[in-house]
Design an enzyme around this catalytic site. Structure first.
Site, PDB file in Angstrom:
ATOM      1  N   GLU A  84      -4.133   3.083 -10.249  1.00 29.24           N
ATOM      2  CA  GLU A  84      -3.639   1.712 -10.375  1.00 29.24           C
ATOM      3  C   GLU A  84      -3.157   1.364 -11.783  1.00 29.24           C
ATOM      4  O   GLU A  84      -2.163   0.673 -11.942  1.00 29.24           O
ATOM      5  CB  GLU A  84      -4.720   0.721  -9.913  1.00 29.24           C
ATOM      6  CG  GLU A  84      -5.127   0.900  -8.457  1.00 29.24           C
ATOM      7  CD  GLU A  84      -3.952   0.768  -7.487  1.00 29.24           C
ATOM      8  OE1 GLU A  84      -2.880   0.299  -7.901  1.00 29.24           O
ATOM      9  OE2 GLU A  84      -4.117   1.157  -6.316  1.00 29.24           O
ATOM     10  N   ASN A 120       0.984   4.295   1.061  1.00 29.45           N
ATOM     11  CA  ASN A 120       0.906   5.434   1.998  1.00 29.45           C
ATOM     12  C   ASN A 120       2.043   6.409   1.704  1.00 29.45           C
ATOM     13  O   ASN A 120       3.186   6.000   1.515  1.00 29.45           O
ATOM     14  CB  ASN A 120       1.032   4.922   3.424  1.00 29.45           C
ATOM     15  CG  ASN A 120       0.200   3.699   3.674  1.00 29.45           C
ATOM     16  OD1 ASN A 120      -1.003   3.743   3.583  1.00 29.45           O
ATOM     17  ND2 ASN A 120       0.849   2.569   3.935  1.00 29.45           N
ATOM     18  N   MET A 129       0.846  -1.193   0.000  1.00 31.58           N
ATOM     19  CA  MET A 129       0.000   0.000   0.000  1.00 31.58           C
ATOM     20  C   MET A 129       0.881   1.244   0.000  1.00 31.58           C
ATOM     21  O   MET A 129       1.820   1.347   0.772  1.00 31.58           O
ATOM     22  CB  MET A 129      -0.909  -0.026   1.243  1.00 31.58           C
ATOM     23  CG  MET A 129      -1.710   1.228   1.457  1.00 31.58           C
ATOM     24  SD  MET A 129      -2.915   1.497   0.115  1.00 31.58           S
ATOM     25  CE  MET A 129      -3.048   3.283   0.174  1.00 31.58           C
ATOM     26  N   HIS A 188       5.951  -0.088  -8.379  1.00 33.81           N
ATOM     27  CA  HIS A 188       4.520   0.241  -8.428  1.00 33.81           C
ATOM     28  C   HIS A 188       4.159   1.221  -7.304  1.00 33.81           C
ATOM     29  O   HIS A 188       3.572   2.286  -7.549  1.00 33.81           O
ATOM     30  CB  HIS A 188       3.720  -1.059  -8.314  1.00 33.81           C
ATOM     31  CG  HIS A 188       2.235  -0.884  -8.306  1.00 33.81           C
ATOM     32  ND1 HIS A 188       1.433  -1.217  -9.370  1.00 33.81           N
ATOM     33  CD2 HIS A 188       1.388  -0.407  -7.355  1.00 33.81           C
ATOM     34  CE1 HIS A 188       0.169  -0.952  -9.072  1.00 33.81           C
ATOM     35  NE2 HIS A 188       0.109  -0.459  -7.850  1.00 33.81           N
ATOM     36  N   GLU A 189       4.531   0.880  -6.082  1.00 30.93           N
ATOM     37  CA  GLU A 189       4.141   1.733  -4.951  1.00 30.93           C
ATOM     38  C   GLU A 189       4.827   3.097  -5.024  1.00 30.93           C
ATOM     39  O   GLU A 189       4.250   4.115  -4.627  1.00 30.93           O
ATOM     40  CB  GLU A 189       4.467   1.043  -3.626  1.00 30.93           C
ATOM     41  CG  GLU A 189       3.819  -0.330  -3.436  1.00 30.93           C
ATOM     42  CD  GLU A 189       2.323  -0.332  -3.673  1.00 30.93           C
ATOM     43  OE1 GLU A 189       1.658   0.677  -3.402  1.00 30.93           O
ATOM     44  OE2 GLU A 189       1.812  -1.368  -4.157  1.00 30.93           O
TER      45      GLU A 189
HETATM   46 ZN   LIG Z   1      -1.365   0.239  -6.612  1.00 33.24          ZN
END
Ligand SMILES: [Zn+2]
Length: 886
Positions: free
Chosen positions: A358, A303, A301, A335-336
């Protein structure tokens, strides 16, 4: 994620990075045209939140002071709160004046708290103070705990938060929708000997009585509530400077070396993204925090400044990490980190546009992987993403990339293959349409213009058109506002003056509503790139038919380079010519055509023989990704033919004959310095040949297993799950018991988790049932238990579904709240067992609101399609195998 309070005390002096740059804009910019579940009567712009976790009793106390503007006269304020007890709430005008106490009422279904005041509030600035308490969960929602064995083998517990899409409201009462951006001051009262982590570095840390300390983090930039993070535990933190910031990885104490690969990746990617996006990463530090657990629904995730990642996708355990895991660590990080811009700095205004987060992060991660690891085949992964998306997009239950989201459940369900993979594919196609330079300039201006704000999809197209990509929005909207897949049918080709001429007829591809979409197809402007031996040419389709003229008169290849999001149906003679030219094509085109043609055969647009002829062309020395694709297709057909032993034997013989030599050449043992894709391929070959009971692979698996029982290092770490997977799949009772004993003895999370899940992988019904029973006990660990159920479902979907229906309340406790409405779909969606359909329907009727049943509809569509095509598939594939003996 962050920093550690304690560590910071020493690190802070040396830490010279800028504080949160910037626009701490207090403008009331909420867009009234966006959907909302809250009355637009007030807008928050700053939260000061203090939490005191009581980890041992799984609860916490909180205090929130929210600076807000009331924007229209009202007697009540409605804000989000879920599973919180609000003890008191009072409002004070910012310009001074008496405190006004509120009467509190909670609506658990709406996840709101209504604060009623004795008089009408006039518009203006106020401070709202709320004292509250909440629960610490044991799955990843809100504030949650993960239990593990520490370095000394003792039970330990660490705390983390997970808020997307709508779970920040389980941590603090507030306006928990993405367009209510605000700044956050987070303060935590935690044990003095733990490390607290937040989005920002700690501003101060002071001792409190009772063995506690109070850590106050620096103020965040303006951001959405779902991006707030807090973690606390017995952690280590390793760091590196990168591009004027500090990057770090946080993990349970003693595991620092396992985070080095991820830390190096972070340090490598940050300057690359700074340059690509044209706006430097705005926070002073970027941490990635490892959680010793897992979720069935996500691995990490984004954050802001404090990414959270489950261990398997962040830490390297030499005794257990495979080459695929190592590549996943880089890909997840990429990705993050892309989200730090696409999502965190610029955020979609509402969940219906979640693909802006996304799809973009997925596309960017593939681009970064291609850049830093050109030998990993990421160019082929772009095409694999297209196939993944089309797997969902070819059913009637699909949806457009830009979605209609009304409920919290719909927001949770929006994180699917369409959002991630169709999003990525469409972005690849549009980058090709715009050209990479224009595209990048457009992205840069989008980021610069909308930093710290919220956007809609149209804002992105406007920026890229503004950079020079004329006409892009027309193409883009067709693919993001409409569901489904264009089908390009190629008419007979003619060679005229050194050019290939053909008519392209556009319709729509579908697995389960072919007649309807053929009669009434949607229409797209499709950029079609084609080649015929010379330079490729591109046309954009207009209406039903489009004329194509391509230099050269060789075999005609449509979707050359494979960036187009559509399927291509050739004339039989053209398909045959392409098959003849197959070995001369580049790997990306080979991969794309193979998957495309097999999908058309699978859906009944053409005979199976056309797809199988191409599949049988893939030689053992092809690009490893192509061999993997071929292995995957053969393995799928092997399972489909489970009622036809002769056909299964023919497939097994063909696969052993064709690809066994490649495995012999690679060897069973990893070689130092070998190409990364060779390592991946070895694992794939072992898995597939093992599933088809190849004698030499089974013999080696048994030899290694026996040795491993007395020596855990007997199997190379990077192949451990592969070899044990072969054994577990074919396990008898004694083998199952032996794996169980090893699982009980394992201490590291990754190893323990993997071994327990292998217990669910057996072909054997009795052993699969035993694994399910084990999942009902505390023994495997809180986040591993659902993983066992998922493992069983792969070979025994009906058994897993029956089990979950029988134990629904218990199983729900094992699943993230945000994933509960999708678990049943995951368990059953790959099956062809139509007896599941009524079970799924009654499950949905009893447990899901009508608005939230999309995943079940998708599962049912897939099951019915799989079952419906079986007779034709079995007949045609069986006949082809007989006609083509190896
Ligand atoms: Zn993502």
């Amino acid at each position: 994620m962050k920093t550690v309070a304690v560590l910071l005390a020493s690190a802070a002096l040396a830490f010279t990075a800028p504080t949160a740059a910037a626009p701490v804009g207090h403008v009331d910019t909420v867009d009234p045209s966006l959907p909302t579940q809250l009355p637009r009567t007030a807008i928050p712009h700053h939260y000061a939140i203090t939490v005191t976790p009581h980890a041992e009793r799984l609860s916490f106390d909180g205090n929130a002071v929210i600076d807000l503007n009331v924007i229209k006269p009202t007697k009540e304020l409605v804000l989000n709160a879920a599973e919180l007890k609000l003890a008191s709430a009072s409002l004070r005008p910012a310009k001074g004046g008496a405190q006004i106490a509120a009467k509190i009422s909670l609506d658990p279904d709406a996840q709101t708290a209504t604060l009623a005041f004795p008089r009408t509030l006039t518009p203006g600035a106020y401070h709202l103070a709320i004292a509250y308490s909440g629960v610490i969960h044991t799955q990843a929602n809100g504030l949650f705990a993960l239990d593990y064995k520490n370095k000394e083998g003792k039970d330990a517990r660490a705390l983390f938060t997970q808020f997307e899409a709508a779970d920040a409201r389980r941590f603090f009462p507030g306006w928990d929708e993405p367009d209510y951006k605000a700044t956050f001051d987070l303060t935590a009262r935690v044990p003095a000997n733990t490390m607290a982590v937040g989005n920002m570095p700690a501003a101060s840390s002071k001792s409190l009585p009772g063995g506690l300390k109070e850590v106050r983090f620096q103020t965040t930039p303006t951001m959405s509530s779902y991006l707030l993070f807090f973690g606390d535990g017995d952690f280590d933190r390793i760091t590196k400077p990168s591009a004027g910031r500090e990057v770090g990885v946080v993990m349970s104490r003693g595991n620092g070396p396992k985070g080095q690969l991820a830390l190096d990746a972070e340090a490598q990617i940050l300057p690359y993204y700074n340059e690509y996006f044209g706006t430097p990463f705005p926070l002073p530090k970027l941490d990635n925090v490892a959680g010793p657990g897992q979720s069935q629904f996500f691995s990490a995730m984004e954050n802001w400044g404090a990414i959270f990642t489950f261990e398997r996708s962040l830490l390297v355990d030499p005794a257990f990490t495979s080459e695929a895991d190592r590549q996943r660590i880089f890909g997840t990080e990429a990705h993050e980190m892309a989200h730090q811009w696409f999502g965190d700095l610029v955020t979609m205004g509402w969940w219906g546009d979640i693909w802006l987060n996304e799809g973009f992060a997925s596309w960017m991660a593939t681009k970064a992987t291609e850049h830093f690891h050109p030998d990993w085949g990421a160019d082929i992964d772009h095409v694999a993403a297209r196939e993944g998306a089309m797997g969902q997009d070819s059913f009637r239950s699909t949806h457009p990339v830009v979605q209609d989201v009304r409920t919290v459940e719909q927001a949770n369900q929006a994180f699917d293959a369409i959002t991630y993979s169709k999003g990525e594919s469409v972005l690849s196609m549009l980058e090709g349409f715009a050209g990479p330079d224009v595209w990048q300039r457009g992205i840069q201006s989008y980021i610069a213009k909308h930093a710290y704000q919220n956007t809609k999809t149209a804002d992105l197209w406007n920026a890229i058109e503004g950079a020079g990509a004329t006409g892009l929005a027309t193409v883009a909207r067709d693919f993001t506002d409409q569901p489904g897949i264009p089908l390009i049918e190629v008419g007979p080709a003619q060679c005229v003056g050194g050019r290939t001429m053909a008519t392209l007829t556009q319709s729509q591809f579908s697995n389960d509503q072919r007649a309807e979409v053929t009669a009434h197809p949607l229409s797209w402007h499709v950029p079609v790139r084609a080649s015929a031996g010379g330079e490729p040419a591109q046309v954009v389709t207009q209406g039903a038919t489009t004329q194509l003229a391509v230099p050269g008169c060789g075999p005609l290849l449509i979707n050359a380079g494979q960036t187009g999001y559509y399927r291509t149906l050739y004339q039989p003679a053209q398909a045959q010519a392409l098959q003849g030219a197959f070995l001369r094509l580049g790997a990306v085109d080979q991969f794309g055509i193979l998957n495309d043609q097999l999908a058309l055969s699978n859906a009944g647009y053409q005979p199976w023989a056309i797809g199988l002829n191409l599949l049988s062309e893939v030689p053992d020395n092809a690009n490893p990704k192509l061999v993997e694709a071929a292995l995957g297709h053969w393995a799928g057909l092997y399972e489909v033919l489970d009622s036809n032993p002769a056909a299964q034997a023919a497939i097994a013989a063909r696969v052993s004959r064709t690809y066994g030599p490649r495995l012999q050449q690679l060897g069973f043992v990893p070689r130092d310095g070998e190409p990364a894709l060779d390592a991946l391929l070895r694992s794939n070959l072992i898995r597939t040949l093992g599933a088809m009971k190849d004698p030499s692979v089974l013999a080696e698996a048994h030899r290694l297993f026996t040795a491993w029982l007395s020596d855990s290092n007997a199997i190379p770490g990077s192949l451990k799950t592969t070899w044990l997977g072969v054994i577990a799949r074919n396990a008898d009772e004694a083998t199952w018991n032996a794996i169980h004993a090893k699982a009980q003895a394992a201490t590291g999370f990754a190893e323990r988790n993997s071994l327990y899940q292998l217990l669910g992988a057996s072909n054997n019904d009795t052993l699969a049932r035993r694994a399910l029973d084990l999942a009902l006990t505390e023994e495997p660990g809180k986040t591993t238990r659902s993983g066992i159920i998922s493992a069983v479902a792969r070979q025994h979907p009906r058994m897993a579904v029956d089990f979950v229906l029988t134990h629904l309340a218990e199983v729900n406790q094992l699943i993230d709240i945000s994933g509960r409405s999708q678990f049943m779909e995951r368990l059953s969606g790959g099956s062809s067992d139509v007896s599941l359909v009524p079970l799924l329907q009654s499950y949905a009727n009893a447990n899901l609101a009508p608005s939230d049943r999309k995943p079940i509809e998708q599962a049912i569509d897939r099951i019915q399609f799989e079952a419906g095509k079986l007779p034709r598939e079995r007949t045609e594939v069986g006949a082809w195998l007989q006609a083509h003996p190896v």
